[in-house]
Scaffold this motif. Structure first.
Motif, mmCIF file in Angstrom:
data_model
loop_
_atom_site.group_PDB
_atom_site.id
_atom_site.type_symbol
_atom_site.label_atom_id
_atom_site.label_comp_id
_atom_site.label_asym_id
_atom_site.label_seq_id
_atom_site.Cartn_x
_atom_site.Cartn_y
_atom_site.Cartn_z
ATOM 1 N N LEU A 136 0.828 -1.191 0.000
ATOM 2 C CA LEU A 136 0.000 0.000 0.000
ATOM 3 C C LEU A 136 0.869 1.250 0.000
ATOM 4 O O LEU A 136 1.895 1.292 0.659
ATOM 5 C CB LEU A 136 -0.889 0.041 1.257
ATOM 6 C CG LEU A 136 -2.063 -0.924 1.327
ATOM 7 C CD1 LEU A 136 -2.753 -0.807 2.682
ATOM 8 C CD2 LEU A 136 -3.048 -0.665 0.207
ATOM 9 N N GLU A 138 0.875 5.492 0.803
ATOM 10 C CA GLU A 138 0.238 6.297 1.871
ATOM 11 C C GLU A 138 -1.226 6.543 1.533
ATOM 12 O O GLU A 138 -2.105 6.402 2.379
ATOM 13 C CB GLU A 138 0.996 7.626 2.039
ATOM 14 C CG GLU A 138 0.526 8.432 3.226
ATOM 15 C CD GLU A 138 0.738 7.732 4.570
ATOM 16 O OE1 GLU A 138 -0.094 7.948 5.467
ATOM 17 O OE2 GLU A 138 1.706 6.968 4.704
ATOM 18 N N ARG A 141 -3.149 3.436 2.172
ATOM 19 C CA ARG A 141 -3.454 3.211 3.600
ATOM 20 C C ARG A 141 -4.681 4.012 4.023
ATOM 21 O O ARG A 141 -5.528 3.519 4.757
ATOM 22 C CB ARG A 141 -2.245 3.567 4.461
ATOM 23 C CG ARG A 141 -1.220 2.444 4.548
ATOM 24 C CD ARG A 141 -0.155 2.720 5.603
ATOM 25 N NE ARG A 141 0.975 3.506 5.137
ATOM 26 C CZ ARG A 141 1.836 3.118 4.211
ATOM 27 N NH1 ARG A 141 1.689 1.963 3.607
ATOM 28 N NH2 ARG A 141 2.844 3.888 3.864
ATOM 29 N N TRP A 142 -4.758 5.253 3.567
ATOM 30 C CA TRP A 142 -5.934 6.072 3.877
ATOM 31 C C TRP A 142 -7.199 5.412 3.306
ATOM 32 O O TRP A 142 -8.229 5.341 3.984
ATOM 33 C CB TRP A 142 -5.773 7.476 3.290
ATOM 34 C CG TRP A 142 -4.945 8.376 4.144
ATOM 35 C CD1 TRP A 142 -3.598 8.590 4.042
ATOM 36 C CD2 TRP A 142 -5.388 9.166 5.241
ATOM 37 N NE1 TRP A 142 -3.183 9.465 4.998
ATOM 38 C CE2 TRP A 142 -4.266 9.847 5.760
ATOM 39 C CE3 TRP A 142 -6.622 9.372 5.840
ATOM 40 C CZ2 TRP A 142 -4.344 10.717 6.834
ATOM 41 C CZ3 TRP A 142 -6.699 10.245 6.910
ATOM 42 C CH2 TRP A 142 -5.577 10.897 7.397
ATOM 43 N N ASN A 145 -8.113 2.304 5.319
ATOM 44 C CA ASN A 145 -8.719 2.680 6.604
ATOM 45 C C ASN A 145 -10.149 3.178 6.422
ATOM 46 O O ASN A 145 -11.030 2.875 7.231
ATOM 47 C CB ASN A 145 -7.868 3.736 7.315
ATOM 48 C CG ASN A 145 -6.580 3.152 7.858
ATOM 49 O OD1 ASN A 145 -6.506 1.958 8.169
ATOM 50 N ND2 ASN A 145 -5.552 3.971 7.951
#
Length: 160
Positions: A136, A138, A141-142, A145
């Motif tokens: 992933l 950055e 990752r967002w 999430n």
């Protein structure tokens, strides 16, 4: 009056899509999504002008809701008709009967093509990176999430 404006706007948008079919702007999933977002934003700006001139906020919200329903329905139908397993099976069998093994082999290649295409889109969208080993970014990752949050709100128990 604003609900009629919203309905006519959606009809004009659909007519524009029909005219533009096959053009680069609306040839991809991302392009069609952007086409709908731009239309929604333009309608919202127009409705803000009407509200500033004294029109009802509720009716304006109704017109935007109408566009939202139209766009979601359009995008869902477009996605379904794009060529999934069921659509392909129906179209292939409408031409002539096929052996089960032959049809299953063809459907298997569709599945692999769709998986490869999704990975390419995740990479080009900057959500994942890598070659043989994928990770992933950055931004990814967002996004992961956000998906986890939505899944927990919807009470989904497992991924798969």
């Amino acid at each position: 009056m604003l609900l009629c404006l919203g309905a006519v706007w959606c009809l004009a948008h659909l007519s524009t899509f029909v005219i533009m079919r096959g053009k680069t702007l609306v040839a991809s999933e991302r392009g069609i999504f952007r086409f709908h977002v731009a239309s929604f934003a333009a309608l919202a700006i127009l409705l803000v002008a009407f509200v500033a001139a004294g029109s009802s906020i509720g009716t304006s919200a109704g017109a935007l809701s109408l566009h939202g329903i139209y766009s979601l329905s359009f995008l869902e139908l477009w996605s379904l008709s794009e060529g999934g397993f069921s659509v392909t099976a129906l179209l292939r069998l409408s031409r002539k009967p096929l052996p089960r093994a032959s049809l299953l082999a063809e459907l298997g290649t569709i599945g692999q093509h769709k998986k490869d295409d999704r990975l390419r889109k995740l990479i080009s969208g900057g959500l994942i990176s890598g070659g043989a080993i994928l990770t992933l970014t950055e931004r990814g990752r967002w996004a992961a999430n956000a998906v986890r949050l939505l899944r927990s709100i919807a009470n989904f128990k497992d991924v798969g």
